[in-house]
Each structure stands twice: as C-alpha cells, then as structure tokens.
Design a protein around this motif. Structure first.
Motif, short mmCIF file in Angstrom:
data_model
loop_
_atom_site.label_atom_id
_atom_site.label_comp_id
_atom_site.label_asym_id
_atom_site.label_seq_id
_atom_site.Cartn_x
_atom_site.Cartn_y
_atom_site.Cartn_z
N ALA A 219 0.62 -1.20 -0.09
CA ALA A 219 0.02 0.16 -0.01
C ALA A 219 1.01 1.58 0.13
O ALA A 219 2.02 1.35 0.22
N LEU A 220 0.55 2.32 -1.39
CA LEU A 220 0.99 3.33 -0.68
C LEU A 220 0.45 4.53 -0.36
O LEU A 220 -0.65 5.00 -0.12
N TYR A 221 0.43 5.27 0.52
CA TYR A 221 0.71 5.89 1.52
C TYR A 221 1.07 7.69 1.03
O TYR A 221 2.16 7.75 1.33
N PRO A 222 0.40 8.28 0.28
CA PRO A 222 1.20 9.26 -0.17
C PRO A 222 1.89 10.10 1.12
O PRO A 222 1.24 10.69 2.37
N PRO A 223 3.10 11.05 0.95
CA PRO A 223 3.14 11.48 -0.53
C PRO A 223 4.16 10.12 -0.73
O PRO A 223 4.04 9.95 -2.32
N SER A 224 4.54 9.27 -0.17
CA SER A 224 5.60 8.45 -0.25
C SER A 224 6.10 7.50 0.29
O SER A 224 7.75 7.06 0.01
N SER A 225 5.05 7.22 1.19
CA SER A 225 6.18 5.94 2.16
C SER A 225 4.70 4.14 1.56
O SER A 225 3.58 4.89 2.20
N LEU A 226 5.44 3.30 1.89
CA LEU A 226 4.85 2.29 1.42
C LEU A 226 4.40 0.90 2.48
O LEU A 226 6.26 1.12 3.14
N MET A 227 3.37 0.37 2.56
CA MET A 227 4.31 -0.84 3.72
C MET A 227 3.65 -1.73 2.76
O MET A 227 2.19 -1.74 2.11
N LEU A 228 4.56 -2.59 3.44
CA LEU A 228 3.79 -4.07 2.57
C LEU A 228 3.27 -5.35 4.08
O LEU A 228 4.44 -5.73 5.06
N ASP A 229 2.29 -5.87 3.81
CA ASP A 229 1.81 -6.99 4.65
C ASP A 229 1.76 -8.05 3.71
O ASP A 229 1.36 -8.72 3.13
N PHE A 230 3.11 -8.64 4.02
CA PHE A 230 3.77 -9.96 3.77
C PHE A 230 3.42 -11.34 4.90
O PHE A 230 3.88 -11.59 6.03
N ARG A 231 2.68 -12.32 4.23
CA ARG A 231 2.32 -13.46 5.58
C ARG A 231 2.22 -14.86 3.96
O ARG A 231 2.30 -15.18 3.43
N MET A 232 2.97 -15.48 4.99
CA MET A 232 3.63 -16.55 4.34
C MET A 232 2.94 -17.97 5.32
O MET A 232 2.77 -17.83 6.42
N ASN A 233 1.73 -18.61 4.36
CA ASN A 233 0.53 -19.49 5.21
C ASN A 233 0.14 -20.47 4.67
O ASN A 233 1.08 -20.91 3.62
N GLU A 234 -0.14 -21.79 5.84
CA GLU A 234 -0.41 -22.68 4.78
C GLU A 234 -1.00 -23.33 3.92
O GLU A 234 -1.79 -22.30 3.95
N VAL A 235 -1.38 -24.47 2.63
CA VAL A 235 -1.66 -24.12 1.51
C VAL A 235 -3.09 -24.00 1.58
O VAL A 235 -3.63 -24.70 2.73
N ASP A 236 -4.00 -23.01 1.75
CA ASP A 236 -5.51 -23.20 1.28
C ASP A 236 -5.88 -22.86 3.49
O ASP A 236 -7.04 -23.01 3.62
N GLY A 237 -4.34 -22.93 4.11
CA GLY A 237 -5.59 -22.75 5.06
C GLY A 237 -5.40 -20.58 5.62
O GLY A 237 -5.70 -20.21 4.54
#
Length: 339
Positions: A219-237
C-alpha cells in the motif's frame, strides 16, 4: 516536482537518539536534533548568512552555533547571537522550522504548510515497536527519482525475475500469481497472492521446505511511504496464521535524481534469535541494495528523464497500481501548487 504537504521520514528514532540527523529532503537541507527537554526539533540545515552546514556546528541544548561565522540560533529558528561587531542581529537571519513527530520508531518531518500538519496522520508503523516482532533496519541512497522506486514496489511481478535467488523464485509467475488493485481514498493498494509455492531461497530458513500460499499486500500512502503486509500461510490455510514479515519502505526525495530509502522488516518467528536477525538483514540488503537499486538506477539512466509517461512506455495489466499512483501524485502536486 514534490508534494510538500505530507509527512516524510527523516530517519529512525534510534538514529536521532545517537545524535542530530542532517538530510537533504525535497532539495532542501534539514537538520533534526533533540532539544534540551528531549523533544525533537527540525530546522533548515544551512545558515542563512553564507549557507554553511549547521550539522557541522555545535548543537548544545536548545541552541545551534554556525561552524563558519558563529551565529547562534535557538530551537525555534531565531538568531539570538551575533559574535561580530556591535552584535546587531542581521535581517533575514532566522531559520525556517518544520513540524516534527516521533511515532512508532520513525522521526517524521513536515516540509509544507505547517497549518496542515496537525490534521494529517502519520503512517502506522506499529510493528517496528511491537514486541511480538523482531525488526531489522536499513537505509539506501538510490540514484533515481522517487517515483521509479514507487513503481518498483507497487509492481510485485518483478521479484520472480529480479529476486529469483533471494526473496522470490521463478515459480511465483503465471497461473500461480493473482493480482488485485484497489484505491481507498488516497491510498493505493496492490495485492498479490501466490498460490501453492515453495518458500523463496531467502525465506526458507524461516519456513522450511513446506509449500505455502504467499500474500504480499503493498500500500502506498502519499507522498511516498509504502507498507508491505507479507504473509506465508499453509496452503489453503487461514491468512491470519503463519509467518508474517511486515515491511516499511519509507521514501524521501533528496532531489529530482536521488532518493533516501529507509526500510524496516519485521518477523513474528524466532524473535529472540539474533543470528536470524543477521540472516534476514542480509536477505533484505541483497534484495534492495544489490538487486533493486542497480536496476532502478540503470533504468533512470536509460530513460534520461523522470517523466515516464513522456516516453510512452509499453504497459502491462499489472502496471495498473503504479500508473494510478503516478496519476494520484501528479494530481495532489498540482492541487498543492494551486493553493
């Protein structure tokens, strides 16, 4: 060229704890320091007499002494002492001052209209100070226009190629990838799901050899800050369980051709493992400094301009988030200029 009415990262709070921070931001020198009461203060970073760099002077309590001719300024930017002649304070000798906020590990500075600062919240970087996460920090100086870096971060199709041996792999392409774009107010979202894939080489120490569904929501929050929500889950979990690696990408234009890039990567696994800190820090450094930065820099050199649209580039369907971000920033900058 820049949106001034917005919060920009001047550095991490632990940097300011170690001493004053001097940065060129939006092509203006800025100095941030702790005043006598421990609060952060931000002023222009050069002396209005002969424009000497004030960070090379003496900062003591609430005063800054210029290293060139000795003019003294208080935390509010007022020139309070002239050591020469009759001591008369010269005209135009006061420093510009800027609103500054310390929040969730970040020092934020507002370089536009001070009256608008109070009504604008800073970006939520809560994971940085959340004890449920271990966080590593980094900084890059990127020789490219900041919008090229925003393009790169909103387009998470490139990691399968550029980061194939670090934070992604060639498997994260084609039918394995699902992309969704959305815009909520002024926030641009670019969400990716990679179904039933192996952990990337750089993240295998955290996940092992199990298959996983990878969610990468930028997600980009202007002017130029970006936040990444990164997740690794069990398949179909469930997507609220598994390995979480939230990452902050806080960009600050130094000028039209160079960008400050502050990043922080958290993890909710093995948070007391200091050896793992070093591994994750190296993974992040390799991806951002050794892979992204040279490519973005060389793209800038090949373009010869920061105006992407003027070059009439070929467009992919997955460019939608980056294009929308550019249009949004162009509109906000134009509206600001018309105030």
């Amino acid at each position: 060229m820049f949106l001034k009415n917005g919060w920009y990262c001047a550095g991490w709070m632990h940097e300011l704890d170690a001493g004053p921070i001097a940065r060129r931001m939006l092509d203006m020198p800025v100095l941030v320091f702790r005043a006598a009461d421990g609060a952060a203060a931000a002023v222009q970073g050069n002396c209005p007499h002969r424009f000497a760099p004030l960070h090379r002077g003496t900062i003591a309590g609430d005063t800054i002494t210029c290293p060139y001719h000795g003019l003294v300024f208080d935390r509010g930017g007022r020139c309070i002492h002239n050591p020469h002649g009759d001591g008369e304070l010269p005209k135009n000798a006061d420093l510009r001052t800027y609103p500054v906020i310390e929040s969730q590990g970040v020092v934020w500075v507002w370089l536009g209209d001070p009256a608008l600062a109070a009504e604008t919240p800073v970006v939520d970087t809560g994971f940085v100070v959340d004890p449920a996460y271990a966080t590593v920090f980094g900084y890059l100086s990127v020789e490219a226009h900041y919008q090229l870096i925003i393009d790169n971060l909103l387009d998470l199709t490139h990691p399968a190629i550029l980061h194939a041996n670090s934070i992604s792999s060639p498997e994260y392409m084609g039918e394995k990838m699902h992309h969704r774009f959305r815009q909520e107010g002024q926030v641009v979202h670019s969400d990716y799901l990679f179904k039933d894939v192996a952990a990337s080489p750089g993240l295998a120490p955290l996940w092992g050899d199990r298959r996983t569904d990878v969610r990468a929501m930028m997600a980009l929050y202007p002017p130029s800050s970006l936040m990444l929500d990164f997740r690794m889950n069990e398949v179909d979990g469930p997507d609220d369980e598994g390995l979480f690696l939230p990452t902050a990408h806080l960009l600050v234009p130094e000028n039209e051709r160079r960008t400050h890039y502050f990043y922080a990567m958290g993890r909710n696994a093995a948070i007391d493992n200091r050896g793992l800190d070093a591994i994750i820090a190296d993974v992040a450094r390799k991806a951002f400094a050794e892979e992204d930065e040279p490519m973005i820099r060389e793209c800038q050199e090949m373009m010869g301009t920061h105006d992407l649209f003027a070059l009439k580039p070929a467009m992919l369907k997955t460019d939608v988030a980056a294009v929308r971000a550019r249009l949004l920033l162009d509109r906000l900058i134009a509206e600001e200029g018309g105030r």
